[in-house]
Design an enzyme around this catalytic site. Structure first.
Site, PDB file in Angstrom:
ATOM      1  CB  CYS A 115      -0.892  -0.057   1.163  1.00 40.02           C
ATOM      2  SG  CYS A 115      -2.229   1.280   1.025  1.00 40.02           S
ATOM      3  CG  HIS A 210      -3.708  -3.348   3.391  1.00 38.21           C
ATOM      4  ND1 HIS A 210      -2.656  -2.819   4.215  1.00 38.21           N
ATOM      5  CD2 HIS A 210      -4.120  -2.273   2.651  1.00 38.21           C
ATOM      6  CE1 HIS A 210      -2.643  -1.401   3.975  1.00 38.21           C
ATOM      7  NE2 HIS A 210      -3.486  -0.981   3.117  1.00 38.21           N
ATOM      8  CD  GLU A 212      -1.501  -5.777   5.851  1.00 37.09           C
ATOM      9  OE1 GLU A 212      -2.142  -4.554   6.202  1.00 37.09           O
ATOM     10  OE2 GLU A 212      -1.257  -6.013   4.675  1.00 37.09           O
TER      11      GLU A 212
END
Length: 234
Positions: A115, A210, A212
């Site tokens: 990002c 993202h 994660e």
């Protein structure tokens, strides 16, 4: 490498964070980032902001580097006037992460930007950013999802050859590409969602979403595999 390659992850520096009875200045990182690296087989190390002069020394001890998401990049870094919708600057973090990126590129240490990290990679290579983009962060503080389509023949496409739905939260994006970068995935509206350098320039990839916040480990496993090779020759 026993235990997996050492992957550094840049962190936030917040004026105040609360835990237990404390409210203090803190270097912090959402737990999804180190968990993502660990799940992919790496050893995660948090890198709080430091002086830019120490970046090369830090990167020399790493096998791979992740530049995490976070606040908007200061527009002056890419020669633009600040749009009123651009968030507050984070000058210490900008300077530190730009130095980390420069050191990783110079040392050919595998590098993944997530990002903001992708945006900062673009800026580090002379690119610019769109300061406000509609439709990629629809609810404040809530991750959305949208499909991204890989560009055939790119490194990203070699890991994720099909269109996938990704966790996303951003209101800025790549405008003019930095030197050497090629787009490797797009959103349906044409927004560049991943960038990379050609293989001859090392393992360098940025994703606008993202990982994660999701379950797909393929990109980060690619970083860890590249970092394992880096560890073997260091």
């Amino acid at each position: 490498m026993a235990g997996g390659p050492l992957i550094g992850i840049s962190t936030y520096l917040e004026a105040a964070a609360r835990w237990g009875v404390w409210e203090l200045e803190a270097a912090l990182l959402p737990a999804g980032y180190p968990r993502l690296v660990q799940r992919a087989g790496g050893v995660a190390v948090m890198l709080p902001p430091d002086t830019a002069e120490r970046a090369a020394q830090v990167v020399a001890r790493l096998d791979g580097l992740v530049i995490a998401g976070g606040p908007d990049v200061e527009p002056a870094r890419y020669g633009a006037r600040r749009d009123p919708r651009t968030g507050p600057p984070a000058p210490a973090r900008d300077a530190w992460e730009l130095a980390l990126i420069g050191a990783a590129l110079a040392a050919r240490v595998p590098l993944l930007g997530i990002c903001r990290g992708m945006q900062l990679l673009n800026v580090a290579l002379g690119g610019t950013l769109v300061q406000h983009l509609v439709g990629h962060a629809e609810v404040v503080g809530v991750f959305g999802h949208h499909p991204v389509k890989p560009v055939p023949g790119t490194r990203y496409a070699s890991y994720v050859p099909e269109e996938t739905s990704v966790p996303t939260y951003h209101h800025q994006s790549v405008d003019r590409l930095g030197a050497g970068l090629v787009p490797s995935a797009h959103a349906a509206d044409g927004t560049v969602e991943a960038v990379e350098l050609p293989p001859a320039d090392g393992w360098v990839l940025g994703v606008q979403w993202h990982p994660e916040m999701g379950e797909d480990l393929r990109v980060v496993r690619g970083l860890v595999e590249a970092a394992s090779g880096s560890a073997a020759v260091s």
